[in-house]
Design a protein around this motif. Structure first.
Motif, PDB file in Angstrom:
ATOM      1  N   ASN A  83      52.442  37.531  46.777  1.00 32.55           N
ATOM      2  CA  ASN A  83      52.477  37.959  45.370  1.00 32.55           C
ATOM      3  C   ASN A  83      51.604  39.181  45.107  1.00 32.55           C
ATOM      4  O   ASN A  83      51.950  40.028  44.289  1.00 32.55           O
ATOM      5  CB  ASN A  83      52.042  36.790  44.477  1.00 32.55           C
ATOM      6  N   HIS A 114      43.589  33.802  46.499  1.00 32.54           N
ATOM      7  CA  HIS A 114      43.336  33.346  45.129  1.00 32.54           C
ATOM      8  C   HIS A 114      44.091  34.195  44.107  1.00 32.54           C
ATOM      9  O   HIS A 114      44.294  35.400  44.308  1.00 32.54           O
ATOM     10  CB  HIS A 114      41.842  33.474  44.808  1.00 32.54           C
ATOM     11  N   HIS A 115      44.449  33.543  43.007  1.00 35.28           N
ATOM     12  CA  HIS A 115      45.015  34.249  41.854  1.00 35.28           C
ATOM     13  C   HIS A 115      44.511  33.597  40.575  1.00 35.28           C
ATOM     14  O   HIS A 115      44.149  32.419  40.584  1.00 35.28           O
ATOM     15  CB  HIS A 115      46.548  34.197  41.852  1.00 35.28           C
ATOM     16  N   ILE A 157      42.787  39.376  39.306  1.00 33.32           N
ATOM     17  CA  ILE A 157      42.421  39.887  40.640  1.00 33.32           C
ATOM     18  C   ILE A 157      43.421  40.964  41.082  1.00 33.32           C
ATOM     19  O   ILE A 157      43.068  41.902  41.781  1.00 33.32           O
ATOM     20  CB  ILE A 157      42.380  38.724  41.670  1.00 33.32           C
ATOM     21  N   HIS A 158      44.675  40.808  40.644  1.00 33.43           N
ATOM     22  CA  HIS A 158      45.752  41.755  40.997  1.00 33.43           C
ATOM     23  C   HIS A 158      46.459  42.154  39.705  1.00 33.43           C
ATOM     24  O   HIS A 158      47.573  41.685  39.424  1.00 33.43           O
ATOM     25  CB  HIS A 158      46.737  41.090  41.961  1.00 33.43           C
TER      26      HIS A 158
HETATM   27 CU   LIG Z   1      46.494  37.625  41.943  1.00 33.06          CU
END
Ligand SMILES: [Cu+2]
Length: 168
Positions: A83, A114-115, A157-158
């Motif tokens: 992802n 992790h997300h 985080i993203h």
């Molecule tokens: Cu993420």
């Protein structure tokens, strides 16, 4: 391989595999248009007009998707493996989850990193409606939606990874 050539390859496969019966009816000028487009000789608009022509003439058949019945009770969004990669098609599954009011949406981290799940508005500003901790692989986060609307979320985080929940 540049993007145009990659897309062109998909386009050709699409025409000749998915719609073999009609492939012979693709006019030469459309084939030339596609070729010129990959060579940078014509604009994107000209190329898209050629595709539009194929759709209008029913040479490419576009199926209208039946409206999905919104989920109710409990519904899941999977955060798939890969992802986080910007170039991946690995968005959220589904990217726009449609539920009825009162549904608890459960995000499941199926990725190996992790997300988080953080609510934001349509402009990308963080809103405090819901926010998860950093979810490890296999961990879940749930939020119950009680009002209709279109809810945006992303991963802190993203942050390029965004998804939607539409509540009816
Ligand atoms: Cu993420």
């Amino acid at each position: 391989m540049n993007n145009k050539i990659a897309f062109f390859s998909i386009f050709v496969v699409f025409l000749f595999a998915a719609n073999l019966a009609h492939a012979e009816s693709v006019p030469d000028w459309v084939k030339n248009t596609a070729k010129f487009w990959t060579e940078g000789k014509i604009t994107d608009t000209e190329f898209l007009n050629a595709i539009k022509f194929l759709i209008e003439k029913n040479i490419i058949q576009v199926e209208a998707k039946p409206a999905a019945k919104p989920a109710s009770g409990v519904a899941n969004v999977v955060i798939p493996n890969g992802n986080a990669e910007v170039g991946n098609a690995g968005f959220y599954i589904p990217l726009n989850l449609q539920v009825t009011s009162g549904t608890t949406v459960v995000w499941i981290n199926d990725d190996n990193i992790h997300h988080t799940v953080q609510s934001q508005d349509e402009k990308g500003n963080v809103v405090s409606l819901f926010n998860s901790k950093a979810l490890k692989t296999g961990e879940r986060f749930a939020y119950k939606f009680t009002e209709s609307g279109v809810y945006h979320y992303f991963c802190t985080i993203h942050p390029w990874r965004v998804g939607l929940v539409t509540v009816y």
